[in-house]
Design an enzyme around this catalytic site. Structure first.
Site, mmCIF file in Angstrom:
data_model
loop_
_atom_site.group_PDB
_atom_site.id
_atom_site.type_symbol
_atom_site.label_atom_id
_atom_site.label_comp_id
_atom_site.label_asym_id
_atom_site.label_seq_id
_atom_site.Cartn_x
_atom_site.Cartn_y
_atom_site.Cartn_z
ATOM 1 N N LYS A 187 -6.229 6.642 14.076
ATOM 2 C CA LYS A 187 -5.003 7.454 13.980
ATOM 3 C C LYS A 187 -4.850 8.068 12.590
ATOM 4 O O LYS A 187 -4.832 7.347 11.581
ATOM 5 C CB LYS A 187 -3.784 6.565 14.290
ATOM 6 C CG LYS A 187 -3.712 6.176 15.756
ATOM 7 C CD LYS A 187 -3.493 7.422 16.585
ATOM 8 C CE LYS A 187 -3.296 7.154 18.052
ATOM 9 N NZ LYS A 187 -3.343 8.426 18.821
ATOM 10 N N LYS A 189 -2.193 10.196 11.912
ATOM 11 C CA LYS A 189 -0.803 10.621 11.730
ATOM 12 C C LYS A 189 -0.120 9.979 10.516
ATOM 13 O O LYS A 189 0.536 10.683 9.731
ATOM 14 C CB LYS A 189 -0.011 10.358 13.011
ATOM 15 C CG LYS A 189 1.355 10.994 13.035
ATOM 16 C CD LYS A 189 1.313 12.497 13.296
ATOM 17 C CE LYS A 189 1.190 12.784 14.784
ATOM 18 N NZ LYS A 189 0.888 14.196 15.058
ATOM 19 N N CYS A 381 -7.165 -24.064 -19.624
ATOM 20 C CA CYS A 381 -5.780 -24.075 -20.088
ATOM 21 C C CYS A 381 -5.046 -25.357 -19.654
ATOM 22 O O CYS A 381 -5.248 -26.401 -20.237
ATOM 23 C CB CYS A 381 -5.068 -22.804 -19.666
ATOM 24 S SG CYS A 381 -3.646 -22.475 -20.731
ATOM 25 N N HIS A 518 -8.337 -18.820 -21.654
ATOM 26 C CA HIS A 518 -8.629 -18.337 -20.290
ATOM 27 C C HIS A 518 -9.898 -17.492 -20.311
ATOM 28 O O HIS A 518 -9.831 -16.255 -20.326
ATOM 29 C CB HIS A 518 -7.470 -17.486 -19.773
ATOM 30 C CG HIS A 518 -6.274 -18.285 -19.388
ATOM 31 N ND1 HIS A 518 -6.152 -18.898 -18.169
ATOM 32 C CD2 HIS A 518 -5.150 -18.583 -20.075
ATOM 33 C CE1 HIS A 518 -4.995 -19.540 -18.114
ATOM 34 N NE2 HIS A 518 -4.370 -19.367 -19.259
ATOM 35 N N GLU A 520 -11.846 -16.763 -18.059
ATOM 36 C CA GLU A 520 -12.049 -15.946 -16.847
ATOM 37 C C GLU A 520 -11.643 -14.497 -17.044
ATOM 38 O O GLU A 520 -12.068 -13.627 -16.286
ATOM 39 C CB GLU A 520 -11.303 -16.563 -15.655
ATOM 40 C CG GLU A 520 -9.780 -16.434 -15.653
ATOM 41 C CD GLU A 520 -9.061 -17.528 -16.424
ATOM 42 O OE1 GLU A 520 -9.687 -18.172 -17.301
ATOM 43 O OE2 GLU A 520 -7.856 -17.755 -16.155
#
Ligand code: GLN
Length: 542
Positions: A187, A189, A381, A518, A520
């Site tokens: 679709k 729309k 942490c 941290h 990461e």
């Protein structure tokens, strides 16, 4: 002068606009262009720092200490350049600045209004990123076209378009193309309607990026082009990627997305070199082995809460052609069933950052299990704080060791807990490094860490001094450093200025490392973070 590309979204939220923006950033950067990224969040919070991870996902922290939307994590990982305060702002930040200026009398008695005062402030944020050495600024608007909160931003975009030359500003609209299973139909729309909404605000997209789960053929592409008034080749189909999000740039590249952008903005740039990126994907898609890592956290049911952790694990695994099989463990489940039952068979354990008492005992039980069973462990942490408390309780003979974070004001007031007590192993400090009961200062952003010779941490990083990002209030009590070391916990990283504990590890353990920072947030798909590489290496041997 820089060129500006605005990216809006329609139909639904969570379309992956951040990923798509980051992918476009990567493609343009790979063509030798210098890019800047900006995420605009239309909510009223001044920053996401105070928002619940369940609602908002991870708070991404930058070197300069900004607490930002997790899309900035995508930007950093894809575009491979550090983001900062300048790369993310919210409606709340705009309004608080305007109100502050109004109170100061800066508006000279004028009536302060959305147009022009709010829109000017928004445009100023864009202009702040413009520099001689920046070719393209990619600006993503959070939320969905049609949201009340988004209107001032779209109005600012409309005005900006008239203030600049046509070849300096481009609009990309992303929308969902749903598939109705019952009728087997695709679709268009909703996409048409969302583009109509944009056009009502006098913003005509130059490119439409369609998110879809299905293959979309040329007829549908042409229909979208016709109804949305864009060229058929400017309708880009972003079908769900089969293996990894890192394939998104390749899909966009195949359809010439970056060629179209360069042409539209009159930028002359060579073809991109994606060979390193492709090699990384090949390693992710065709793993030769699997390594099973438990992540023991508190918001584990929501993938976005630990987004960067999962990415960092994956990057490190990919470096070894290994798939990281992540066992997501709710810390409270360990409290109920015990670590043996829940962690059976895992090769490594990671405890991420966190706040508050709930789940802390479960995390400590997981850490104790990893410590006693010689299972590789990485604490991040709060994970470091829990590791130190667990060690104080079970190795140093302080069975009641605690973090002052767990104590209420009543505990302190009634004298049942104090940061000065021997059991207070994780405490608050003021700016002069005095241990205090309440208040304290938050450590946010990058801090230096000096690494001790002959430690896992030093070996992993391969250098003496590193800088890692922080977001925490509590610290290991400096008074217990000697006690920890006398019992076999090595303080392998300290901050050179404050002497605060940054990294601890265990002497007689294959790999037990915990960091107050941290890491990461600094991993990259093609440059995994050293501590994650360390965890994965040790876990593969386990
Ligand atoms: N709650 C802890 C603190 O504030 C740890 C925070 C974190 O893990 N980011 O110090």
């Amino acid at each position: 002068m820089s060129k500006f590309v605005f990216i809006t979204g329609g139909v639904v939220s969570s379309l992956g606009k951040g990923l798509t923006s980051a992918s476009i950033g990567l493609l343009l950067k790979s063509r030798g262009l210098r890019v800047e990224m900006l995420k605009m969040d239309p909510y009223i919070n001044v920053d996401p720092g105070t928002m619940n991870p369940f609602q908002h996902g991870e708070v991404f922290v930058t070197d300069d200490g900004a607490e930002t939307d997790l899309d900035l994590g995508h930007y950093e990982r894809f575009v491979n350049q550090p983001m900062g305060h300048r790369n993310n702002f919210t409606t709340g930040a705009i309004y608080s600045k305007i109100i502050e200026r109004e109170r100061r009398g800066d508006f000279n008695g004028a009536t302060v209004q959305v147009v022009p005062h709010v829109t000017n402030e928004i445009k100023q944020k864009w202009l702040n990123l413009e520099r001689e050495d920046v070719d393209v600024i990619l600006i993503e608007l959070g939320g969905t076209v049609g949201d009340i909160e988004g209107l001032p931003f779209l109005e600012a975009i409309r005005q900006f378009h008239l203030e600049r030359d046509p070849e300096d500003v481009m609009f990309i609209h992303m929308a969902l193309i749903p598939y109705l299973r019952a009728s087997g139909e695709i679709k268009t729309k909703p996409t048409q309607h969302s583009v109509q909404k944009l056009r009502e605000l006098a913003v005509q997209p130059d490119m439409i990026i369609c998110r879809t789960t299905q293959h979309i053929d040329d007829d549908v592409r042409k229909k979208i082009a016709l109804f949305c008034s864009v060229r058929p080749q400017n309708v880009i189909i972003e079908q769900d990627v089969p293996n990894t999000i890192y394939e998104v740039p390749l899909i966009l590249r195949q359809q010439g997305t970056d060629d179209i952008i360069c042409k539209r903005l009159h930028l002359d740039a060579p073809e991109p070199d994606l060979s390193q990126w492709q090699a990384m994907i090949d390693r992710v898609v065709n793993p030769e082995k699997t390594v099973k890592i438990a992540v023991v956290g508190k918001y584990i049911t929501l993938t976005d809460s630990y987004k960067s952790i999962y990415e960092a694990l994956m990057h490190a695994g990919a470096a070894f052609h290994a798939k990281v099989d992540i066992l997501k463990v709710e810390a409270e489940e360990i409290e109920e069933k015990g670590a043996d039952a829940v962690l059976e068979g895992v090769q490594g354990v990671l405890t991420p950052g966190g706040f508050g008492l709930r789940g802390a005992e479960g995390k400590m039980a997981a850490i104790q299990w990893a410590r006693e069973n010689n299972v590789p462990f990485l604490g991040i942490c709060y994970g470091l704080q829990c590791a130190v408390i667990e060690f104080a309780r079970h190795v140093c003979g302080l069975p009641n060791a605690y973090s002052i974070e767990w104590k209420t004001d009543t505990d302190i007031f009634e004298g049942n807990a104090s940061a000065q007590a021997q059991d207070a192993v994780v405490v608050l400090m003021d700016s002069q490094q005095n241990v205090v009961d309440r208040g304290g200062t938050m450590r946010l952003g990058a801090y230096a860490c000096w690494l001790k010779q002959g430690t896992h941490a030093r070996e992993a990083y391969g250098t003496e001094m590193v800088r890692e990002r922080h977001r925490h209030r509590y610290e290991v009590n400096p008074k217990i450093k000697d006690m920890l070391e006398s019992k076999g916990m090595i303080i392998s990283g300290v901050n050179p200025d404050s002497r605060l504990v940054e990294i601890v590890e265990l002497k007689d353990h294959p790999w037990f490392v915990a960091t107050q920072a941290h890491p990461e947030f600094k991993t990259r798909p093609t440059e995994p973070h050293p501590l994650f590489l360390g965890l994965i290496t040790a876990s593969m041997e386990n």
